[in-house]
Design an enzyme around this catalytic site. Structure first.
Site, mmCIF file in Angstrom:
data_model
loop_
_atom_site.group_PDB
_atom_site.id
_atom_site.type_symbol
_atom_site.label_atom_id
_atom_site.label_comp_id
_atom_site.label_asym_id
_atom_site.label_seq_id
_atom_site.Cartn_x
_atom_site.Cartn_y
_atom_site.Cartn_z
ATOM 1 N N SER A 181 -3.948 -4.320 6.739
ATOM 2 C CA SER A 181 -4.867 -2.495 6.904
ATOM 3 C C SER A 181 -4.778 -1.276 5.985
ATOM 4 C CB SER A 181 -3.792 -2.100 7.572
ATOM 5 O OG SER A 181 -2.867 -1.188 7.104
ATOM 6 N N LYS B 102 -0.415 4.055 5.407
ATOM 7 C CA LYS B 102 -2.157 4.077 5.713
ATOM 8 C C LYS B 102 -1.578 5.731 4.830
ATOM 9 C CE LYS B 102 -2.614 1.686 9.334
ATOM 10 N NZ LYS B 102 -2.124 1.240 8.684
#
Lengths: 442, 151
Positions: B70, B107
């Site tokens: 991701s 993230k």
């Protein structure tokens, strides 16, 4: 002014840093061989798990209440302790590391608002190491320890003490009436240095609270109890009697003993265990630059298996010359083991203790009549000195991990070490072994 | 034979002639500077130490192994190791390790006023937006990524 900084439920807190899913759940950490609870989260305490509670007695809580039990991971706790202690040390000129999760700080000469500084320190330890701490401040170590108890209890049990004392409590900066109220609200057994036995005697004599104890006459206490308790009373009255110990004296004996993961019957397996334990104590002996003059070896069966035939053997082996050489110590320990080993028993525990220490370099030599000339052969003495080899072994093991270089008689992992600790629930060595670092999802 | 000689020499005991080795000359594989001192001598400094350079707060820094894709467009790939510094205060734009439902995730932190979300750096992964009452807990700030180069 002294402070005592203490990590809350320290082992559990270390585990939660790397397994956040454990936050809010009941968690216990088990002793060697997963025997009993040695650390409990607040949720586990609420379920009634006691300190030292045997695991087999509380394991039904696993299914009923989702209790999580973990094997002790001392490599992890050691590293997290080191981080916590180093942060705390940066706030005061002197520090005494009292245990893996507690240190005393001496704030002598530090100006300003100590409570504010301790709150900042507490926040920094929580941010950097993830460990929540309680901080107690007081003019003596005993009062700092008491303040720490109040700081932690006020946080854990709302209503037990005024809530502004939670997390950081300063007994040296309050009105006498306020201090006395706190002392009157605390049982005498909570005082540092008052064990269960003395505590029982005190309560029987009508000394029930900390305030009762603090109001006693120190001289009378010395006569009736001991000098130790007299010091405690004086410390509670605000007179420092116990110094900060920031350079602990070298130990006078070093011991390594462990219960086995499984009962052992073969002499060979006991020998690998005794070799391993002796290697561990020899390494500690060298770290404090001593040499041992004698050692004690013991083996015993399990008193918790009453149906097994019981035996325990122990022997002291004097050494010809004091030494810190692993191979010499192991040879003597194994000679001792041969003397005490009896066939036909299920052994549950063994241990080795080094005693009669001397500083290294000051050695009493024997009258050596073994050479032809009668003059001690210095060439032989020189080859006997393996201190450089031992220093090399120690540094290899420090750099590449414990157990990289061992004596062959310690046996290799697995089949040759059936006595290895049972650690079925140990978490990875997140911070000390590269291949075991935590995983983060991306 | 040689070791007996050496210990004898060390202990200053007489060495029997028969044991003395006439060819005890060693040739050293290095040169000796007889002329000028090294001009670098006054400028001596230590070689760069990567762990000192990359880890500003050693007491607050941890390493983690990345699993998943991701964060591909931020240069963080599956199998990379990230250095995570808990002493750095996380702010908008930092790549962070956060705790979501009890698990670690890496993230980019998006923070505007009281609105907070975690952004992936790969269009196939959705952003993580906290639901009502849910909080995003930042565990630490990623300061470096270590990649191993495949051959």
């Amino acid at each position: 002014m002294y402070a005592l900084v203490d990590g809350n439920n320290f082992y559990v807190s270390c585990e939660r840093v790397f397994r956040p899913s454990l936050v809010g759940r009941p968690v216990v950490v088990l002793s060697n061989n997963d025997g009993c609870a040695i650390a409990r989260s607040n949720e586990a305490k609420a379920l009634g798990v006691r300190m030292g509670h045997p695991w087999f007695e509380c394991r039904q809580l696993e299914e009923q209440h989702g209790l999580v039990a973990l094997s002790a991971n001392f490599a992890l706790y050691g590293d997290m302790s080191d981080r916590m202690m180093a942060v705390a040390a940066s706030y005061a000129p002197r520090q005494e590391i009292y245990s893996i999760d507690e240190s005393f700080l001496d704030f002598s000469g530090v100006r300003g608002d100590l409570v504010a500084q301790c709150r900042e320190m507490r926040t920094r330890i929580l941010d950097w190491a993830g460990i929540p701490c309680g901080v107690g401040l007081g003019p003596t170590k005993t009062l700092a320890k008491l303040a720490n108890h109040i700081a932690k209890t006020a946080e854990r049990k709302p209503g037990s003490y005024p809530k502004e004392l939670a997390q950081v409590c300063h007994l040296g900066a309050m009105q006498t009436s306020e201090l006395e109220a706190l002392m009157a609200a605390t049982e005498v057994g909570e005082v540092w240095g008052v064990g269960p036995r003395i505590g029982f005697q005190l309560v029987n004599a009508g000394v029930k609270t900390v305030l009762d104890l603090a109001r006693l006459d120190p001289v009378a206490v010395r006569r009736r109890f001991s000098v130790v308790l007299e010091k405690t009373v004086r410390e509670l009255q605000g007179t420092p009697c116990i110094e900060l110990d920031d350079a602990p004296a070298p130990k006078q004996q070093i011991m390594c003993s462990r219960s086995f993961g499984h009962p052992i019957t073969r002499g060979f397996d006991l020998a690998t265990a005794v070799t391993e334990f002796t290697s561990r104590v020899a390494e500690k002996l060298r770290a404090q630059e001593s040499a041992a003059g004698a050692l004690v070896v013991f083996i015993r069966t399990s008193p918790f298996r009453p149906d097994d035939p019981q035996y325990s053997g122990s022997t002291t082996v004097p050494l010809i010359r004091p030494t810190a050489d692993t191979s010499e110590l192991v040879a003597s320990a194994l000679a001792g083991l041969r003397r005490i080993y009896r066939k036909g028993f299920r052994y549950a525990k063994a241990g080795v203790m080094l005693i009669e220490f001397q500083p290294r370099g000051r050695v009493q030599c024997e009258l050596d009549l073994g050479t032809e000339t009668g003059i001690p052969d210095e060439g032989v003495a020189a080859t006997r000195d393996k201190s450089k080899l031992m220093a090399a072994v120690d540094s290899v093991n420090r750099r590449y991990g414990r157990g990289s270089l061992i004596l062959a008689s310690a046996g290799l992992e697995g089949a040759q070490r059936p006595w290895s600790m049972k650690q079925e629930r140990r978490t990875p060595n997140y911070t000390t072994v590269w291949s075991e670092m935590p995983i983060v999802r991306a | 034979m040689y070791s007996i000689l050496a210990t004898r020499l060390q202990s200053r005991l007489p060495v029997p002639v028969s044991q003395a080795n006439p060819a005890s000359v060693h040739r050293l594989p290095s040169t000796i500077q007889a002329g000028f001192p090294s001009p670098a001598e006054d400028h001596a400094s230590e070689r760069v130490d990567l762990s000192k350079t990359l880890i500003k707060h050693p007491l607050a820094t941890y390493q983690m192994m990345v699993r998943g894709a991701s964060m591909r467009d931020a240069g963080i790939d599956d199998g990379d190791v990230v250095l995570v510094d808990r002493a750095v205060k996380a702010s908008h734009g930092h790549v962070v390790v956060a705790v979501v439902d009890g698990d670690f995730t890496v993230k980019r932190l998006w923070k505007r006023g009281s609105n907070v979300k975690l952004q992936a750096a790969n269009p196939t992964f959705p952003d993580i937006v906290p639901k009502d009452g849910q909080t995003i807990e930042v565990w630490g700030v990623v300061t470096y990524t270590i990649k191993s180069m495949p051959k």
